[in-house]
Design an enzyme around this catalytic site. Sequence first.
Site, PDB file in Angstrom:
ATOM      1  N   GLU A 148      -4.989  -4.866   2.788  1.00 25.27           N
ATOM      2  CA  GLU A 148      -5.148  -4.630   1.342  1.00 25.27           C
ATOM      3  C   GLU A 148      -5.311  -5.948   0.592  1.00 25.27           C
ATOM      4  O   GLU A 148      -6.006  -6.016  -0.420  1.00 25.27           O
ATOM      5  CB  GLU A 148      -3.952  -3.813   0.814  1.00 25.27           C
ATOM      6  CG  GLU A 148      -4.056  -2.359   1.265  1.00 25.27           C
ATOM      7  CD  GLU A 148      -2.728  -1.643   1.447  1.00 25.27           C
ATOM      8  OE1 GLU A 148      -1.693  -2.132   0.958  1.00 25.27           O
ATOM      9  OE2 GLU A 148      -2.729  -0.585   2.108  1.00 25.27           O
ATOM     10  N   ASN A 194       6.726  -2.345   5.010  1.00 21.87           N
ATOM     11  CA  ASN A 194       5.880  -2.905   3.960  1.00 21.87           C
ATOM     12  C   ASN A 194       5.923  -1.936   2.789  1.00 21.87           C
ATOM     13  O   ASN A 194       5.298  -0.887   2.843  1.00 21.87           O
ATOM     14  CB  ASN A 194       4.456  -3.075   4.506  1.00 21.87           C
ATOM     15  CG  ASN A 194       3.478  -3.509   3.429  1.00 21.87           C
ATOM     16  OD1 ASN A 194       3.883  -3.870   2.327  1.00 21.87           O
ATOM     17  ND2 ASN A 194       2.190  -3.464   3.748  1.00 21.87           N
ATOM     18  N   GLY A 218      -2.372   4.420   5.917  1.00 23.75           N
ATOM     19  CA  GLY A 218      -2.197   5.375   4.826  1.00 23.75           C
ATOM     20  C   GLY A 218      -3.058   6.625   4.964  1.00 23.75           C
ATOM     21  O   GLY A 218      -3.190   7.397   4.023  1.00 23.75           O
ATOM     22  N   GLU A 273      -3.328  -3.747  12.771  1.00 23.19           N
ATOM     23  CA  GLU A 273      -3.398  -2.608  11.850  1.00 23.19           C
ATOM     24  C   GLU A 273      -4.850  -2.175  11.691  1.00 23.19           C
ATOM     25  O   GLU A 273      -5.576  -2.717  10.842  1.00 23.19           O
ATOM     26  CB  GLU A 273      -2.827  -3.007  10.487  1.00 23.19           C
ATOM     27  CG  GLU A 273      -1.353  -3.363  10.535  1.00 23.19           C
ATOM     28  CD  GLU A 273      -0.662  -3.058   9.222  1.00 23.19           C
ATOM     29  OE1 GLU A 273       0.331  -2.327   9.257  1.00 23.19           O
ATOM     30  OE2 GLU A 273      -1.129  -3.513   8.170  1.00 23.19           O
ATOM     31  N   LYS A 319       4.780  -2.352  -0.169  1.00 26.74           N
ATOM     32  CA  LYS A 319       3.624  -2.449  -1.071  1.00 26.74           C
ATOM     33  C   LYS A 319       4.096  -2.501  -2.531  1.00 26.74           C
ATOM     34  O   LYS A 319       5.138  -3.082  -2.815  1.00 26.74           O
ATOM     35  CB  LYS A 319       2.644  -1.302  -0.793  1.00 26.74           C
ATOM     36  CG  LYS A 319       2.329  -1.226   0.710  1.00 26.74           C
ATOM     37  CD  LYS A 319       1.189  -0.339   1.078  1.00 26.74           C
ATOM     38  CE  LYS A 319       0.992  -0.391   2.593  1.00 26.74           C
ATOM     39  NZ  LYS A 319      -0.200   0.308   3.039  1.00 26.74           N
ATOM     40  N   SER A 375       0.068   4.384   9.772  1.00 27.63           N
ATOM     41  CA  SER A 375       0.607   5.747   9.836  1.00 27.63           C
ATOM     42  C   SER A 375       1.682   5.931  10.895  1.00 27.63           C
ATOM     43  O   SER A 375       1.757   6.988  11.532  1.00 27.63           O
ATOM     44  CB  SER A 375      -0.528   6.758  10.022  1.00 27.63           C
ATOM     45  OG  SER A 375      -1.412   6.697   8.915  1.00 27.63           O
ATOM     46  N   HIS A 387      -2.559  -9.028   5.051  1.00 33.51           N
ATOM     47  CA  HIS A 387      -2.609  -7.566   5.135  1.00 33.51           C
ATOM     48  C   HIS A 387      -4.004  -7.100   4.694  1.00 33.51           C
ATOM     49  O   HIS A 387      -4.611  -7.706   3.813  1.00 33.51           O
ATOM     50  CB  HIS A 387      -1.523  -6.954   4.244  1.00 33.51           C
ATOM     51  CG  HIS A 387      -1.424  -5.465   4.414  1.00 33.51           C
ATOM     52  ND1 HIS A 387      -2.265  -4.597   3.767  1.00 33.51           N
ATOM     53  CD2 HIS A 387      -0.616  -4.715   5.191  1.00 33.51           C
ATOM     54  CE1 HIS A 387      -1.970  -3.355   4.132  1.00 33.51           C
ATOM     55  NE2 HIS A 387      -0.969  -3.401   4.998  1.00 33.51           N
TER      56      HIS A 387
HETATM   57  P1  PGA Z   1       1.047   3.091   6.513  1.00 34.82           P
HETATM   58  O1  PGA Z   1       0.792   1.540   6.087  1.00 34.82           O
HETATM   59  O2  PGA Z   1       2.217   3.111   7.432  1.00 34.82           O
HETATM   60  O3  PGA Z   1       1.308   3.802   5.208  1.00 34.82           O
HETATM   61  O4  PGA Z   1      -0.204   3.560   7.181  1.00 34.82           O
HETATM   62  C1  PGA Z   1       0.899   0.527   7.041  1.00 34.82           C
HETATM   63  C2  PGA Z   1       0.605  -0.813   6.389  1.00 34.82           C
HETATM   64  O5  PGA Z   1      -0.239  -0.864   5.483  1.00 34.82           O
HETATM   65  O6  PGA Z   1       1.205  -1.842   6.744  1.00 34.82           O
END
Ligand code: PGA
Length: 252
Positions: free
Chosen positions: A97, A9, A173, A167, A11, A213, A95
């Site tokens: 976000e 992803n 993140g 998730e 983003k 992460s 997601h």
């Molecule tokens: P990350 O993000 O690996 O940076 O924690 C995962 C995601 O948001 O799908």
Amino acid sequence: MRKPLIAANWKMFKTPAEATAFLTTFLPLVSQQSHAEVVLCPAMTSLAASIAAAAGSNVHIGAQTMHWLDSGAYTGETSPTMLKAIGATHVLIGHSERRQYFNETDTTVNLKLKAALAHGLIPIVCVGEHLEEREADLTAKVLELQTAVALEGIDAATAAPIVFAYEPVWAIGTGRTATPQIAEQAHKLIRNQIASSLTPAIAASTRILYGGSVKPDNAATLCCLEDIDGALVGGASLDPTSFAQIVLNSAA
Ligand code: PGA
């Protein structure tokens, strides 16, 4: 029986030129592997360049979101028809976000999931609890509700392509990951809910990815346990070597 899926992803990162450069380095690193299905989800403006750069390879390209309607007066949105027309094969849905900053709800997740299935896009439906919910012992309730509403009104006969991604929002993140035990427990809850919403056979064949992460050094322990069928990777997917390592380490 469940082929692992490792998805990136990106983003709001990478221009078309940067996406193409990523693929030039990345494709040879994973060209020999066949244990996992690999999907990159670039920003909308880099989809076409990524699809062109990945043509003929074992890497698929998906979108990070979409609208559920085919067309209409929805400024800024992209439809499933449009994604199919340029050759996208997968789409992330719900997601955290998108839920947090763009008002996506379990109901819109359900509409998008139905649209993806109707258009032959492989949906990766994201679910996960916030830290306060985990601390208040609400994880099971949240995951069951998100999964149940996502699947409302879906005919089990059409459900085979559906992929879920667990998730935990507190792990995205942050550098904090769920322990394999926490992730396994959450994946089992999601799988049980799929069994009640659809059928036990669909639940047994549905891939559930872990996200939050994931890095090259924890991919082997987090990606592929009894109930974990791959990973959804944010930050560590932006670098071709690091993401290739995750793909290769997930075979362990
Ligand atoms: P990350 O993000 O690996 O940076 O924690 C995962 C995601 O948001 O799908």
